[in-house]
Design a protein around this motif. Structure first.
Motif, short mmCIF file in Angstrom:
data_model
loop_
_atom_site.label_atom_id
_atom_site.label_comp_id
_atom_site.label_asym_id
_atom_site.label_seq_id
_atom_site.Cartn_x
_atom_site.Cartn_y
_atom_site.Cartn_z
N TRP A 145 -92.00 -15.79 87.99
CA TRP A 145 -91.88 -17.07 88.43
C TRP A 145 -91.23 -16.89 89.83
O TRP A 145 -91.46 -17.93 90.47
N ASP A 146 -90.03 -16.15 90.04
CA ASP A 146 -89.31 -16.07 91.09
C ASP A 146 -90.10 -15.87 92.38
O ASP A 146 -90.23 -16.59 93.36
N GLU A 148 -93.38 -16.08 92.53
CA GLU A 148 -94.36 -17.34 92.69
C GLU A 148 -93.62 -18.51 93.47
O GLU A 148 -94.14 -19.23 94.42
N GLU A 149 -92.31 -18.65 93.28
CA GLU A 149 -91.66 -19.63 93.89
C GLU A 149 -91.39 -19.29 95.51
O GLU A 149 -91.82 -20.20 96.39
N LYS A 150 -91.23 -18.11 95.69
CA LYS A 150 -90.98 -17.74 96.98
C LYS A 150 -92.29 -17.96 97.84
O LYS A 150 -92.43 -18.32 98.94
N LEU A 152 -94.69 -20.23 97.11
CA LEU A 152 -94.75 -21.44 97.50
C LEU A 152 -94.11 -21.82 98.38
O LEU A 152 -94.47 -22.65 99.48
N ASP A 153 -92.68 -21.20 98.72
CA ASP A 153 -91.81 -21.87 99.91
C ASP A 153 -92.74 -21.28 101.12
O ASP A 153 -92.70 -21.97 102.13
N LYS A 156 -95.21 -23.54 101.89
CA LYS A 156 -95.07 -24.73 102.57
C LYS A 156 -94.61 -24.77 103.98
O LYS A 156 -94.85 -25.57 104.73
#
Lengths: 244, 180
Positions: A145-146, A148-150, A152-153, A156
């Motif tokens: 999950w972490d 994937e967050e990175k 995503l950032d 962006k």
């Protein structure tokens, strides 16, 4: 009209290892007791199943089927409805069986646990292993999950940069277009026209002066080819000023 | 000449009877032999017939499964099967009837389109099996399958009935029916 069809019959006795056909078992003294038991149990199961089938047929026949003549499409729709009902009944039954099995399993497990010493049981080891694995799974899932967050950032940010560069390029484009427009407008402006006009006049005057000098020198009948300075001057006068 | 009815006679102990209906005698005979060679705990009886209705004079046991063999190479077999279907009691179609299409391997010889048989099986709500009965291995495999089918239809397998099996087999057929 209807042809009598021929019919042939072929038979074969059962051929599984130690078991013989029912008629053979009765007479055979050599048949071992286990095989006879198995055979009997199997026959019992068979007879039960067949009885069940006959019973269900009897029950089904008691239900009145509608005798009206329906269109084929309606019949098809009705058949599908009935098939769906069968499927639903089957699923419901399977669910209930599952629930029942679970309950039986849990009571058996409970009884087993009450009997057995908790510390040394293999079951406990399995449970501990399961817990460890679950912890590992949860940790890995958190890491995923972490990450994937990175990801995503980063995506962006990339998108933002792309948009910014797009804007800049657009600005450059508009600037260039403005410059071109200015240039074009300038070319058509009056100042340029006036300057051009003056330039043309001056060129004409100079050309006339050139010709006058040429004719003067030629008219004076001087041998201009001998004197290098004079020669250069004459040749320079030949230069066409409009080409500059 | 009466229509064949399922369950109108009592079953023989440990006996299962299958009726193979089709115009190709040689193929039926070969299939019958393969079935008898197959491994099975119950007694098997195989009856062969060209078409229904069957003559009433013969004393025959209760028929548990009827397999209609259609040869995709000949239109006659399809016709004869369609005519025979009228002589069957409706109760048979609750899982005790199956269609077997043979000859699909040699596409150039096929005069009946595959979809025709598929539609036929769909109209009668019965399972359709494909097999090249001329090839030994396929025949043996199909014979094994038919033996299992027969055991279930005869009630020899506790917990599974013919109707149950029918709805189980239907699940895998549905994708192809959407083509029709």
């Amino acid at each position: 009209m209807e042809t009598q069809s021929e019919e042939q019959a072929v038979t074969k006795p059962a051929d599984s290892g130690g078991e013989g056909g029912p008629s053979q078992v009765a007479g055979a003294q050599a048949a071992r007791p286990e095989d006879r038991m198995t055979l009997l149990l199997r026959l019992r199961a068979q007879t039960k199943q067949q009885l069940l089938e006959y019973k269900s047929m009897v029950d089904a026949n008691e239900e009145k089927t509608p005798e009206q003549i329906m269109q084929e499409k309606q019949i098809e729709a009705k058949i599908e409805e009935l098939e769906n009902e069968v499927e639903e009944a089957k699923t419901a039954f399977e669910m209930k069986k599952l629930a029942l099995d679970r309950m039986q399993l849990s009571t058996a497990l409970k009884k087993h646990l009450e009997k057995v010493d908790i510390k040394t049981s293999v079951l406990m080891d399995n449970m501990k292993q399961i817990l460890n694995l679950n912890k590992l799974i949860m940790k890995s899932q958190q890491e995923t999950w972490d990450l994937e967050e990175k990801l995503l950032d980063v995506r962006k940010k990339r998108l933002q940069l792309k948009q910014a560069s797009e804007r800049k390029l657009l600005e450059i484009q508009t600037e260039k277009n403005k410059q071109k427009d200015d240039l074009d407008s300038m070319e058509n402006s009056d100042k340029i026209k006036a300057i051009q006009q003056n330039l043309e006049t001056e060129i004409q005057i100079t050309t006339v002066i050139q010709h006058v000098f040429q004719n003067l020198i030629l008219g004076s009948k001087v041998n201009w080819a001998e004197d290098p300075a004079l020669k250069e001057t004459v040749l320079q006068l030949e230069k066409n000023l409009t080409m500059i | 000449m009466s229509a064949l009815r399922p369950l109108d006679k009592l079953p023989g102990l440990n006996t299962a009877t299958i009726l193979l209906v089709g115009t190709e005698d040689a193929l039926l005979q070969q299939l019958a032999d393969s079935m008898l060679k197959a491994d099975c705990t119950s007694e098997l009886k195989v009856h062969l017939a060209r078409s229904l209705p069957l003559p009433c004079s013969v004393n025959r046991p209760r028929i548990d499964l009827i397999v209609f063999v259609v040869n995709l190479h000949s239109k006659l077999s399809l016709q004869s099967v369609e005519e025979s279907l009228c002589h069957l009691d409706a109760a048979f179609f609750l899982g005790k009837v199956a269609f077997l299409a043979t000859g699909a391997g040699r596409d150039s010889h096929c005069s009946i389109h595959r979809n025709t048989v598929v539609k036929l099986a769909h109209t009668y709500r019965s399972p359709l099996l494909f097999c090249d009965l001329e090839i030994e291995d396929f025949r043996a495999a199909m014979a094994q399958r038919l033996v299992r089918l027969l055991q279930i239809c005869a009630g020899h397998v506790p917990g599974v009935s013919a109707l149950n099996l029918l709805s189980l087999m239907r699940g895998s057929e549905n994708p192809s029916l959407e083509d029709l």
